[in-house]
Motif scaffolding. Sequence first.
Motif, short mmCIF file in Angstrom:
data_model
loop_
_atom_site.label_atom_id
_atom_site.label_comp_id
_atom_site.label_asym_id
_atom_site.label_seq_id
_atom_site.Cartn_x
_atom_site.Cartn_y
_atom_site.Cartn_z
N MET A 34 -1.22 1.42 -11.08
CA MET A 34 -2.58 1.65 -11.55
C MET A 34 -3.43 0.44 -11.18
N VAL A 35 -4.53 0.66 -10.49
CA VAL A 35 -5.44 -0.41 -10.11
C VAL A 35 -6.63 -0.37 -11.05
N ILE A 36 -6.93 -1.51 -11.68
CA ILE A 36 -7.97 -1.57 -12.72
C ILE A 36 -8.96 -2.67 -12.37
N GLY B 117 10.10 -0.34 -14.26
CA GLY B 117 9.03 0.66 -14.26
C GLY B 117 7.95 0.40 -13.24
N ASP B 118 6.81 1.04 -13.47
CA ASP B 118 5.66 0.94 -12.57
C ASP B 118 4.82 -0.29 -12.93
N CYS B 119 3.71 -0.46 -12.25
CA CYS B 119 2.91 -1.67 -12.45
C CYS B 119 1.44 -1.38 -12.47
N MET B 120 0.68 -2.40 -12.87
CA MET B 120 -0.78 -2.34 -12.80
C MET B 120 -1.30 -3.59 -12.12
N LEU B 121 -2.36 -3.39 -11.36
CA LEU B 121 -3.06 -4.49 -10.70
C LEU B 121 -4.40 -4.65 -11.38
N LEU B 122 -4.61 -5.79 -12.00
CA LEU B 122 -5.87 -6.10 -12.69
C LEU B 122 -6.69 -7.04 -11.82
N ILE B 123 -7.85 -6.56 -11.36
CA ILE B 123 -8.68 -7.40 -10.50
C ILE B 123 -10.13 -7.33 -10.93
N ARG C 25 -10.63 2.70 -12.57
CA ARG C 25 -9.22 2.62 -12.20
C ARG C 25 -8.85 3.67 -11.18
N GLU C 26 -7.83 3.37 -10.40
CA GLU C 26 -7.29 4.29 -9.41
C GLU C 26 -5.78 4.34 -9.56
N HIS C 27 -5.20 5.44 -9.12
CA HIS C 27 -3.75 5.60 -9.17
C HIS C 27 -3.23 5.57 -7.73
N ARG C 28 -2.52 4.49 -7.41
CA ARG C 28 -2.04 4.27 -6.05
C ARG C 28 -0.53 4.04 -6.09
N THR C 29 0.04 3.69 -4.95
CA THR C 29 1.44 3.25 -4.92
C THR C 29 1.46 1.78 -4.55
N PHE C 30 2.54 1.10 -4.88
CA PHE C 30 2.58 -0.34 -4.68
C PHE C 30 2.45 -0.72 -3.21
N ARG C 31 2.95 0.10 -2.32
CA ARG C 31 2.87 -0.26 -0.90
C ARG C 31 1.42 -0.32 -0.41
#
Length: 318
Positions: free
Chosen positions: A2-4, A312-318, A11-17
Amino acid sequence: MMVIWRESGRREHRTFRDLPEILNSEHYLVLNNTRVFPARLRANRPGKTDKIEILLVRELSPGEWFALLKPARKLLPGQELQIGTLKARVAALKESGGRILRFDQTEGLMECFERIGETPLPPYIHRPNKLDLAEDRTRYQTVYARRTGSVAAPTAGLHFTPEVLKHLEERRIGRCEIMLHVGYGTFQPVRSKNVEEHRMEPEYFEVDERAATFIRTNREAGRHLVAIGSTTTRVLEYLAMADPSLTCGKSGYCDLFIYPGFKFRMINGMLTNFHLPRSTLFMLVSAFAGRDLMLDCYQEAISKGYRFFSYGDCMLLI
């Protein structure tokens, strides 16, 4: 992933790659290159059939370790323990409930732990007898792990692969490595009625001159620092409280507890996993992005089936 965007709450829902495509050359990464060692040992008292589980936490001096033992009630000072081919003696009790163990040898201890120890998986990973699998030794380790000493992985870094790191380089997104040995305190919930009363266990860190210069140069150029994980965040912010310009490398013990109201001086973004409620980790991300926003993002993550915790999954906070 999750990109926030913290300011707008978008926010957007992406993949880590996708990480290299989301960031650009105005960003740079700081990673924790600590390596997990097999810190869980099985022991027994000589002449007894009881089984004792040991979690090594921190080396105090050659041959002497602070450890958590279970069950611990009968393990008083002077008690001998047989641990595979090793022998140890309980040297002292600590107020925290832990024990100081003194091993019968000082040379080659880490090699012995690597041979007879087990990967110290988090307590919420349920297996019969906390069974240690060979694959855990690689899965519960970042691809850039180098410095042995952690009892828990810096889990935000588990998402990286050599391919992602290569793509980041191609996109001219710089990075450097620091080190903090993650201790058992990362598992401890906040039980104090007043948050301010909670105390973090000190964890050893090193930021060498090369990393300090890299961070300082990029800050002066106006680039945005993205910390990979809470451990990296705490070290950088701990150093920035005394030296905001990071004028030189440093080493020592970090016991910084970040909770809402904390003033961030160093980081501009953070990659982190989804954490347990009432944990110091959730309080850290709430301090960085705002509690209401984090609660809303967590609810959205649950509704969309995101996986939580270490694997688990991750979030990117920018």
